[in-house]
Design a protein around this motif. Sequence first.
Motif, PDB file in Angstrom:
ATOM      1  N   ILE A  69      25.149  28.466  29.848  1.00  0.00           N
ATOM      2  CA  ILE A  69      26.311  28.981  30.564  1.00  0.00           C
ATOM      3  C   ILE A  69      26.158  30.488  30.689  1.00  0.00           C
ATOM      4  N   GLY A  70      26.452  30.980  31.873  1.00  0.00           N
ATOM      5  CA  GLY A  70      26.299  32.400  32.151  1.00  0.00           C
ATOM      6  C   GLY A  70      27.628  33.121  32.134  1.00  0.00           C
ATOM      7  N   ASP A  71      27.650  34.192  32.876  1.00  0.00           N
ATOM      8  CA  ASP A  71      28.831  35.044  32.918  1.00  0.00           C
ATOM      9  C   ASP A  71      29.988  34.371  33.645  1.00  0.00           C
ATOM     10  N   ALA A  72      31.182  34.769  33.219  1.00  0.00           N
ATOM     11  CA  ALA A  72      32.380  34.375  33.947  1.00  0.00           C
ATOM     12  C   ALA A  72      32.445  35.216  35.213  1.00  0.00           C
ATOM     13  N   LEU A  73      32.826  34.599  36.299  1.00  0.00           N
ATOM     14  CA  LEU A  73      33.041  35.317  37.550  1.00  0.00           C
ATOM     15  C   LEU A  73      34.525  35.640  37.661  1.00  0.00           C
ATOM     16  N   ALA A  74      34.903  36.378  38.666  1.00  0.00           N
ATOM     17  CA  ALA A  74      36.313  36.730  38.850  1.00  0.00           C
ATOM     18  C   ALA A  74      37.154  35.471  39.073  1.00  0.00           C
ATOM     19  N   ASP A  75      38.321  35.433  38.444  1.00  0.00           N
ATOM     20  CA  ASP A  75      39.242  34.313  38.637  1.00  0.00           C
ATOM     21  C   ASP A  75      39.587  34.186  40.121  1.00  0.00           C
ATOM     22  N   VAL A  76      39.776  32.954  40.549  1.00  0.00           N
ATOM     23  CA  VAL A  76      40.179  32.688  41.932  1.00  0.00           C
ATOM     24  C   VAL A  76      41.492  31.929  41.883  1.00  0.00           C
ATOM     25  N   ARG A  77      42.473  32.440  42.592  1.00  0.00           N
ATOM     26  CA  ARG A  77      43.783  31.782  42.651  1.00  0.00           C
ATOM     27  C   ARG A  77      43.944  31.170  44.037  1.00  0.00           C
ATOM     28  N   HIS A  78      44.505  29.970  44.053  1.00  0.00           N
ATOM     29  CA  HIS A  78      44.710  29.282  45.329  1.00  0.00           C
ATOM     30  C   HIS A  78      46.068  28.600  45.290  1.00  0.00           C
ATOM     31  N   VAL A  79      46.779  28.676  46.397  1.00  0.00           N
ATOM     32  CA  VAL A  79      48.116  28.084  46.464  1.00  0.00           C
ATOM     33  C   VAL A  79      48.093  26.896  47.414  1.00  0.00           C
ATOM     34  N   PHE A  80      48.468  25.752  46.886  1.00  0.00           N
ATOM     35  CA  PHE A  80      48.679  24.553  47.688  1.00  0.00           C
ATOM     36  C   PHE A  80      50.187  24.451  47.933  1.00  0.00           C
ATOM     37  N   THR A  81      50.623  23.523  48.767  1.00  0.00           N
ATOM     38  CA  THR A  81      52.055  23.410  49.038  1.00  0.00           C
ATOM     39  C   THR A  81      52.843  23.030  47.790  1.00  0.00           C
ATOM     40  N   HIS A  82      52.236  22.311  46.886  1.00  0.00           N
ATOM     41  CA  HIS A  82      52.941  21.793  45.717  1.00  0.00           C
ATOM     42  C   HIS A  82      52.440  22.382  44.397  1.00  0.00           C
ATOM     43  N   MET A  83      51.418  23.258  44.447  1.00  0.00           N
ATOM     44  CA  MET A  83      50.802  23.700  43.197  1.00  0.00           C
ATOM     45  C   MET A  83      50.138  25.055  43.376  1.00  0.00           C
ATOM     46  N   LYS A  84      50.182  25.841  42.308  1.00  0.00           N
ATOM     47  CA  LYS A  84      49.432  27.097  42.233  1.00  0.00           C
ATOM     48  C   LYS A  84      48.293  26.847  41.252  1.00  0.00           C
ATOM     49  N   LEU A  85      47.067  27.041  41.736  1.00  0.00           N
ATOM     50  CA  LEU A  85      45.882  26.750  40.920  1.00  0.00           C
ATOM     51  C   LEU A  85      45.150  28.040  40.603  1.00  0.00           C
ATOM     52  N   ARG A  86      44.821  28.221  39.332  1.00  0.00           N
ATOM     53  CA  ARG A  86      44.017  29.366  38.900  1.00  0.00           C
ATOM     54  C   ARG A  86      42.686  28.818  38.394  1.00  0.00           C
ATOM     55  N   CYS A  87      41.594  29.249  39.041  1.00  0.00           N
ATOM     56  CA  CYS A  87      40.256  28.776  38.689  1.00  0.00           C
ATOM     57  C   CYS A  87      39.507  29.837  37.903  1.00  0.00           C
ATOM     58  N   PHE A  88      38.784  29.379  36.892  1.00  0.00           N
ATOM     59  CA  PHE A  88      37.954  30.236  36.060  1.00  0.00           C
ATOM     60  C   PHE A  88      36.500  29.807  36.274  1.00  0.00           C
ATOM     61  N   PRO A  89      35.802  30.446  37.208  1.00  0.00           N
ATOM     62  CA  PRO A  89      34.427  30.024  37.514  1.00  0.00           C
ATOM     63  C   PRO A  89      33.396  30.660  36.579  1.00  0.00           C
ATOM     64  N   PHE A  90      32.358  29.864  36.265  1.00  0.00           N
ATOM     65  CA  PHE A  90      31.249  30.324  35.420  1.00  0.00           C
ATOM     66  C   PHE A  90      29.934  29.916  36.065  1.00  0.00           C
ATOM     67  N   ARG A  91      28.944  30.787  35.973  1.00  0.00           N
ATOM     68  CA  ARG A  91      27.581  30.422  36.337  1.00  0.00           C
ATOM     69  C   ARG A  91      27.054  29.496  35.254  1.00  0.00           C
ATOM     70  N   PHE A  92      26.223  28.542  35.652  1.00  0.00           N
ATOM     71  CA  PHE A  92      25.574  27.659  34.683  1.00  0.00           C
ATOM     72  C   PHE A  92      24.143  27.430  35.153  1.00  0.00           C
ATOM     73  N   ALA A  93      23.179  27.964  34.408  1.00  0.00           N
ATOM     74  CA  ALA A  93      21.762  27.820  34.765  1.00  0.00           C
ATOM     75  C   ALA A  93      21.259  26.492  34.211  1.00  0.00           C
ATOM     76  N   VAL A  94      20.957  25.553  35.100  1.00  0.00           N
ATOM     77  CA  VAL A  94      20.513  24.226  34.693  1.00  0.00           C
ATOM     78  C   VAL A  94      19.033  24.274  34.323  1.00  0.00           C
ATOM     79  N   ARG A  95      18.709  23.757  33.140  1.00  0.00           N
ATOM     80  CA  ARG A  95      17.327  23.729  32.665  1.00  0.00           C
ATOM     81  C   ARG A  95      16.741  22.317  32.673  1.00  0.00           C
TER      82      ARG A  95
END
Length: 159
Positions: free
Chosen positions: A79-105
Motif C-alpha cells: 500500500i502506498g501513499d494516501a491521495l487527497a480525499d474526494v467528496r461526492h454528493v449524490f441525491t440521497h448521500m454525501k460520500l467521502r472517499c479515501f483513496p490509496f495507491r496500491f502497488a500490486v506485486r
Amino acid sequence: RQGIEEDLPRARARRRQREARAAVALCERNGLLLFVRRPPHGLLAGMWDFPSFDLATDDDARTVVARGVRVEMGLQGEIGDALADVRHVFTHMKLRCFPFRFAVRAGRARTERYPEVRWASPRQIERLATSKLARRLLATYLAVKPPRPKRATSRRVDR
C-alpha cells in the motif's frame, strides 16, 4: 409578489442526506490500473469503478484498503501513499472517499462482489463507462506523481 402565496403548495421538507465513507484502492501493475464493474443493480449500476470498501466511523482507511485488496481481490502488494480525499454528493448521500495507491506485486484479480474486473491504462479508461466520481479519483491519482524507486548509487572515483 403577486399575492398568490396562500394558493401555492408548501415545499416539502427534504430528508437529510446520509453521510458515508469509503476506502478506495487504486491498484497499479505495469502502468495499468485495476477497474471493477459494479453490479447490475444499485448505486452506479453496471459502471466501471475502482475497488472500494465501506468504512465504519472508527475504521482506519489504510488498513481497510490493505485488507480488502488482499482478501476480497486476491492481490498481494504494497500500500502506498494516501491521495487527497474526494467528496461526492449524490441525491440521497454525501460520500467521502479515501483513496490509496496500491502497488500490486502478485496475485490474480478476482472478486465475488463485482461481476467483472479489468486492467486498463489511463488512456483506455476514457473509453469505459465510468462515473464522475471515478473520473475525479483518476484525476487525483494522475495529479500526484508516484514516488520514484530508490536506485543504488554509485560513486565516481577520480584518478
